[in-house]
Design a protein around this motif. Sequence first.
Motif, short mmCIF file in Angstrom:
data_model
loop_
_atom_site.label_atom_id
_atom_site.label_comp_id
_atom_site.label_asym_id
_atom_site.label_seq_id
_atom_site.Cartn_x
_atom_site.Cartn_y
_atom_site.Cartn_z
N LYS A 17 0.84 -1.19 0.00
CA LYS A 17 0.00 0.00 0.00
C LYS A 17 0.89 1.25 0.00
O LYS A 17 1.99 1.24 0.51
CB LYS A 17 -0.88 0.02 1.25
CG LYS A 17 -1.96 -1.03 1.27
CD LYS A 17 -2.81 -0.88 2.51
CE LYS A 17 -3.91 -1.91 2.55
NZ LYS A 17 -4.79 -1.72 3.72
N SER A 18 0.36 2.30 -0.57
CA SER A 18 1.03 3.59 -0.51
C SER A 18 0.84 4.15 0.90
O SER A 18 -0.24 4.06 1.47
CB SER A 18 0.43 4.56 -1.54
OG SER A 18 0.68 4.09 -2.84
N LEU A 19 1.89 4.72 1.44
CA LEU A 19 1.88 5.22 2.82
C LEU A 19 1.65 6.72 2.84
O LEU A 19 2.39 7.48 2.22
CB LEU A 19 3.21 4.87 3.48
CG LEU A 19 3.42 5.29 4.92
CD1 LEU A 19 2.40 4.62 5.85
CD2 LEU A 19 4.84 4.96 5.37
N VAL A 20 0.61 7.15 3.57
CA VAL A 20 0.32 8.56 3.78
C VAL A 20 0.41 8.81 5.28
O VAL A 20 -0.20 8.08 6.07
CB VAL A 20 -1.08 8.95 3.25
CG1 VAL A 20 -1.42 10.40 3.63
CG2 VAL A 20 -1.18 8.74 1.75
N LEU A 21 1.18 9.83 5.68
CA LEU A 21 1.33 10.18 7.09
C LEU A 21 0.63 11.51 7.34
O LEU A 21 0.71 12.43 6.52
CB LEU A 21 2.81 10.31 7.45
CG LEU A 21 3.69 9.09 7.16
CD1 LEU A 21 5.12 9.37 7.61
CD2 LEU A 21 3.15 7.84 7.82
N TYR A 22 -0.05 11.59 8.49
CA TYR A 22 -0.82 12.79 8.82
C TYR A 22 -0.65 13.14 10.28
O TYR A 22 -0.96 12.33 11.15
CB TYR A 22 -2.29 12.56 8.48
CG TYR A 22 -3.23 13.67 8.90
CD1 TYR A 22 -2.91 15.01 8.73
CD2 TYR A 22 -4.46 13.36 9.45
CE1 TYR A 22 -3.79 16.01 9.10
CE2 TYR A 22 -5.35 14.36 9.82
CZ TYR A 22 -5.01 15.68 9.64
OH TYR A 22 -5.88 16.67 10.01
N PHE B 143 -10.09 4.50 -0.04
CA PHE B 143 -8.92 3.94 -0.71
C PHE B 143 -8.09 3.06 0.22
O PHE B 143 -6.90 2.87 -0.01
CB PHE B 143 -8.06 5.07 -1.29
CG PHE B 143 -8.85 5.97 -2.18
CD1 PHE B 143 -9.26 5.54 -3.43
CD2 PHE B 143 -9.21 7.23 -1.75
CE1 PHE B 143 -10.02 6.35 -4.25
CE2 PHE B 143 -9.97 8.06 -2.57
CZ PHE B 143 -10.38 7.62 -3.82
N SER B 144 -8.71 2.49 1.23
CA SER B 144 -7.97 1.70 2.22
C SER B 144 -7.31 0.46 1.63
O SER B 144 -6.37 -0.07 2.20
CB SER B 144 -8.88 1.32 3.40
OG SER B 144 -9.94 0.49 2.94
N SER B 145 -7.76 0.02 0.47
CA SER B 145 -7.12 -1.15 -0.14
C SER B 145 -5.78 -0.81 -0.81
O SER B 145 -4.97 -1.69 -1.04
CB SER B 145 -8.05 -1.80 -1.16
OG SER B 145 -8.29 -0.92 -2.24
N ILE B 146 -5.56 0.50 -1.08
CA ILE B 146 -4.32 0.89 -1.73
C ILE B 146 -3.52 1.92 -0.94
O ILE B 146 -2.37 2.20 -1.27
CB ILE B 146 -4.57 1.42 -3.17
CG1 ILE B 146 -5.54 2.60 -3.16
CG2 ILE B 146 -5.03 0.30 -4.08
CD1 ILE B 146 -5.73 3.27 -4.51
N VAL B 147 -4.13 2.51 0.09
CA VAL B 147 -3.47 3.55 0.89
C VAL B 147 -3.52 3.19 2.36
O VAL B 147 -4.59 2.85 2.88
CB VAL B 147 -4.14 4.93 0.69
CG1 VAL B 147 -3.52 5.98 1.62
CG2 VAL B 147 -4.04 5.38 -0.75
N GLU B 148 -2.38 3.27 3.02
CA GLU B 148 -2.34 3.11 4.47
C GLU B 148 -2.10 4.49 5.06
O GLU B 148 -1.08 5.13 4.82
CB GLU B 148 -1.21 2.18 4.90
CG GLU B 148 -1.14 2.02 6.40
CD GLU B 148 -0.02 1.12 6.87
OE1 GLU B 148 0.16 1.00 8.09
OE2 GLU B 148 0.69 0.53 6.03
N LEU B 149 -3.09 4.99 5.82
CA LEU B 149 -2.98 6.28 6.48
C LEU B 149 -2.55 6.05 7.92
O LEU B 149 -3.18 5.30 8.65
CB LEU B 149 -4.32 7.01 6.46
CG LEU B 149 -4.36 8.35 7.20
CD1 LEU B 149 -3.50 9.39 6.48
CD2 LEU B 149 -5.80 8.84 7.33
N VAL B 150 -1.44 6.68 8.31
CA VAL B 150 -0.94 6.59 9.68
C VAL B 150 -1.01 8.00 10.25
O VAL B 150 -0.50 8.94 9.64
CB VAL B 150 0.50 6.05 9.73
CG1 VAL B 150 0.99 5.94 11.17
CG2 VAL B 150 0.58 4.69 9.05
#
Length: 149
Positions: A8-13, A31-38
């Motif tokens: 997954k693509s990693l997005v940090l917030y 988009f949780s199947s392709i993006v991991e939001l931390v």
Amino acid sequence: MTKSLPPKSLVLYADDDTDDRELVKEAFDEFSSIVELVTFEEGSELLSYLQHLGPLQPKPCLIILDVNMHGLDGKQTLRRLRGTEEYNEVPIVLFTTSTLPSESAFARSYNAGFVTKPLYGAQVRFLLDQLIDHCTNELKEKIKKQRGY
């Protein structure tokens, strides 16, 4: 043979406001199947997370920073990230309620995007599109595909 899924693509917030973190989380849920939001409550937590990423773990494709946080705020975090070679080119967005031109100019001076927080839930889709606009082209293509474009 087992087929492995692409990472997954990693997005940090980082944001100290619980409601804002939840708003962004809900926006990215599509988009949780392709993006991991931390998410993090302040900039130093995000920087610590980055320091502990292993060499085989993917770098974030997008970092979102609230400007006004307790502890290490978004501007200080942005300065530190841009001061490192490893994160100098990672897309970063300052995310704030401010509409001051000086805030936007600060973001541009550090090669960062600037997105004003929505005031109403109906603006979430527009917000997500603005944030995604700062992502890597690879993630933009994945999102377009998932949306059926």
